[in-house]
Structure formats: C-alpha cells, structure tokens
Design a protein around this motif. Structure first.
Motif, PDB file in Angstrom:
ATOM      1  N   THR A  50       0.770  -1.162  -0.160  1.00  9.84           N
ATOM      2  CA  THR A  50      -0.003   0.026  -0.123  1.00  9.84           C
ATOM      3  C   THR A  50       0.933   1.335   0.225  1.00  9.84           C
ATOM      4  O   THR A  50       2.114   1.148   0.444  1.00  9.84           O
ATOM      5  N   ILE A  51       0.237   2.266  -0.405  1.00 15.17           N
ATOM      6  CA  ILE A  51       0.983   3.531  -0.369  1.00 15.17           C
ATOM      7  C   ILE A  51       0.162   4.623  -0.125  1.00 15.17           C
ATOM      8  O   ILE A  51      -1.096   4.716  -0.726  1.00 15.17           O
ATOM      9  N   THR A  52       0.212   5.336   0.885  1.00 20.82           N
ATOM     10  CA  THR A  52      -0.821   6.345   1.220  1.00 20.82           C
ATOM     11  C   THR A  52      -0.643   7.771   0.527  1.00 20.82           C
ATOM     12  O   THR A  52       0.183   7.766  -0.285  1.00 20.82           O
ATOM     13  N   SER A  53      -1.513   8.518   0.738  1.00 25.11           N
ATOM     14  CA  SER A  53      -1.600   9.673   0.085  1.00 25.11           C
ATOM     15  C   SER A  53      -0.303  10.546   0.295  1.00 25.11           C
ATOM     16  O   SER A  53       0.117  11.303  -0.605  1.00 25.11           O
ATOM     17  N   GLY A  54       0.284  10.415   1.474  1.00 25.30           N
ATOM     18  CA  GLY A  54       1.317  10.925   1.935  1.00 25.30           C
ATOM     19  C   GLY A  54       2.808  10.151   1.349  1.00 25.30           C
ATOM     20  O   GLY A  54       3.823  10.778   1.335  1.00 25.30           O
ATOM     21  N   GLY A  55       2.392   9.166   0.636  1.00 26.99           N
ATOM     22  CA  GLY A  55       3.645   8.448   0.161  1.00 26.99           C
ATOM     23  C   GLY A  55       4.297   7.538   1.050  1.00 26.99           C
ATOM     24  O   GLY A  55       5.267   6.709   0.745  1.00 26.99           O
TER      25      GLY A  55
END
Length: 115
Positions: A50-55
């Motif tokens: 997974t990769i969040t909106s903040g990277g």
C-alpha cells in the motif's frame, strides 16, 4: 462512479519481471490510500503493498526487496513493479482505493509465474 482498471498481468517465467498498473477514476485520487492485493482460489485476499496519500509505503514481508509500489497523482495511477517473480506469486492481483471507510476494488489481473 468509482472505477479501478488494472492491467499488466501476464504469464512469466520464474525470475522474471512484470509491471502492473491501475488507472483510477471517479475518486479524488490524491486523497486515497492505494494498494495492491492478491488472491488465489480458496484463500483469502492478502495485502501485497500500500501507499498512502502522503507516500508512506507498506509491503507484505513476502515481497520486500522484490516488489515496488508507486503512484502518480497527476495521472491517477498506481503501479506495482514485480521483480524476481516466484511461482508462489501466481494469483489474481487487485487494485484497491481506500478513503476513510470507503474502499473500492478493481476487477483484477491474472499473474502466472511458471517454474
């Protein structure tokens, strides 16, 4: 209407590489945590990366050092570079978008790794 469309699945020999892509529409892409999951018949779907909106990135232990997730907020795409593929990586790979309590799934793309 949310749409996640995966592509890039294929048949590859062990040790080979594939790059999966997921194109998203109908969401504010940059706000979503994007992820890749996989599933084999008669088993539960499992997290790959997974990769969040903040990277911030999270990988399952079984892909660390082999797979790389990335996102392009300008193109509304998330990708999964898969190297050193193993037969046990054979599965249907699904793209996931998550924002708050809402989660959306793509239709999946088949990855088959032959020994």
């Amino acid at each position: 209407q949310v749409q996640l469309v995966e592509s890039g699945g294929d048949l590859v020999q062990a040790g080979g590489s594939l790059r999966l892509s997921c194109a998203a529409s109908g969401i504010i892409f940059s706000r979503n945590t994007m992820g890749w999951y996989r599933q084999v018949p008669e088993k539960q779907r499992e997290l790959v990366a997974t990769i969040t909106s903040g990277g911030i990135i999270n990988y399952a232990d079984f892909v660390k050092g082999r797979f790389t997730i990335s996102r392009d907020n300008a193109k509304n795409t998330v990708s999964l570079q898969m190297n050193s593929l193993k037969p046990e990586d054979t599965a249907v790979y699904y793209c996931n978008a998550r924002y708050g309590f809402r989660a959306s799934w793509g239709q999946g793309t088949q990855v088959t790794v032959s020994s």
